[in-house]
Design a protein around this motif. Structure first.
Motif, PDB file in Angstrom:
ATOM      1  N   LEU A  20      30.153  40.088   7.283  1.00 22.20           N
ATOM      2  CA  LEU A  20      30.710  40.634   6.054  1.00 22.20           C
ATOM      3  C   LEU A  20      32.170  40.192   6.025  1.00 22.20           C
ATOM      4  CD1 LEU A  20      29.297  44.275   5.929  1.00 22.20           C
ATOM      5  CD2 LEU A  20      28.401  42.215   4.862  1.00 22.20           C
ATOM      6  N   LEU A  21      32.547  39.510   4.972  1.00 26.41           N
ATOM      7  CA  LEU A  21      33.882  38.921   4.880  1.00 26.41           C
ATOM      8  C   LEU A  21      34.683  39.658   3.810  1.00 26.41           C
ATOM      9  CD1 LEU A  21      35.721  36.458   5.705  1.00 26.41           C
ATOM     10  CD2 LEU A  21      34.769  35.322   3.708  1.00 26.41           C
ATOM     11  N   ALA A  72      26.007  36.480  -0.929  1.00 24.80           N
ATOM     12  CA  ALA A  72      26.281  37.363  -2.061  1.00 24.80           C
ATOM     13  C   ALA A  72      27.775  37.665  -2.083  1.00 24.80           C
ATOM     14  CB  ALA A  72      25.501  38.663  -1.932  1.00 24.80           C
ATOM     15  N   THR A  73      28.257  38.045  -3.247  1.00 21.00           N
ATOM     16  CA  THR A  73      29.611  38.553  -3.396  1.00 21.00           C
ATOM     17  C   THR A  73      29.489  39.925  -4.040  1.00 21.00           C
ATOM     18  OG1 THR A  73      30.546  36.340  -3.659  1.00 21.00           O
ATOM     19  CG2 THR A  73      31.872  38.184  -4.449  1.00 21.00           C
ATOM     20  N   ILE A  74      29.942  40.954  -3.347  1.00 22.62           N
ATOM     21  CA  ILE A  74      29.824  42.327  -3.806  1.00 22.62           C
ATOM     22  C   ILE A  74      31.205  42.829  -4.222  1.00 22.62           C
ATOM     23  CG2 ILE A  74      29.046  44.656  -3.226  1.00 22.62           C
ATOM     24  CD1 ILE A  74      26.857  42.469  -2.947  1.00 22.62           C
ATOM     25  N   ILE A  75      31.310  43.314  -5.471  1.00 22.54           N
ATOM     26  CA  ILE A  75      32.567  43.854  -5.970  1.00 22.54           C
ATOM     27  C   ILE A  75      32.265  45.201  -6.611  1.00 22.54           C
ATOM     28  CG2 ILE A  75      34.543  43.524  -7.505  1.00 22.54           C
ATOM     29  CD1 ILE A  75      33.722  40.498  -7.562  1.00 22.54           C
ATOM     30  N   ILE A  86      26.600  48.111   0.446  1.00 23.10           N
ATOM     31  CA  ILE A  86      25.683  47.201  -0.236  1.00 23.10           C
ATOM     32  C   ILE A  86      25.574  45.892   0.545  1.00 23.10           C
ATOM     33  CG2 ILE A  86      25.337  45.817  -2.317  1.00 23.10           C
ATOM     34  CD1 ILE A  86      26.633  48.196  -3.864  1.00 23.10           C
ATOM     35  N   GLY A  87      26.708  45.354   0.944  1.00 21.05           N
ATOM     36  CA  GLY A  87      26.706  44.114   1.720  1.00 21.05           C
ATOM     37  C   GLY A  87      25.949  44.254   3.018  1.00 21.05           C
TER      38      GLY A  87
END
Length: 103
Positions: A20-21, A72-75, A86-87
């Protein structure tokens, strides 16, 4: 910022199955100064990763040639903890579906 890039470069697939970044405030600096090498570090990353953010202003700008784009990109605006949940959920599902390695 250079320490963050160095840590991404140091990730080894036999120690890290998923990442996770969260570049946080560094994203703007990375986007303004591509010479620091985060794009290259991510392109060379053998581990899948998900970007997590609490503000769309903190996302890494898409590069011209994504060799290793995020899974994925979670915002979630104003709620980094939910972005992480979520990530992490996505990462866990990916790892559960990953074939077992023998060797």
């Amino acid at each position: 910022m250079r320490e963050f890039v160095a840590r991404v470069k140091a990730v080894r697939p036999h120690h890290t199955e998923f990442m996770l970044l969260d570049p946080g405030d560094l994203a703007q600096q990375v986007n303004e100064h591509p010479e620091v090498g985060l794009s290259e570090a991510l392109d060379n990353l053998a581990t899948p990763y998900i970007e997590v953010h609490d503000d769309s202003d903190d996302t890494l700008q898409p590069r011209d040639c994504w060799h290793n784009a995020p899974a994925a990109t979670i915002i979630i605006h104003g709620d980094l903890a939910t972005s992480y949940r979520i990530g992490l959920g996505i990462a866990l599902r990916q790892l559960q579906n990953k074939p077992a390695q023998t060797g």
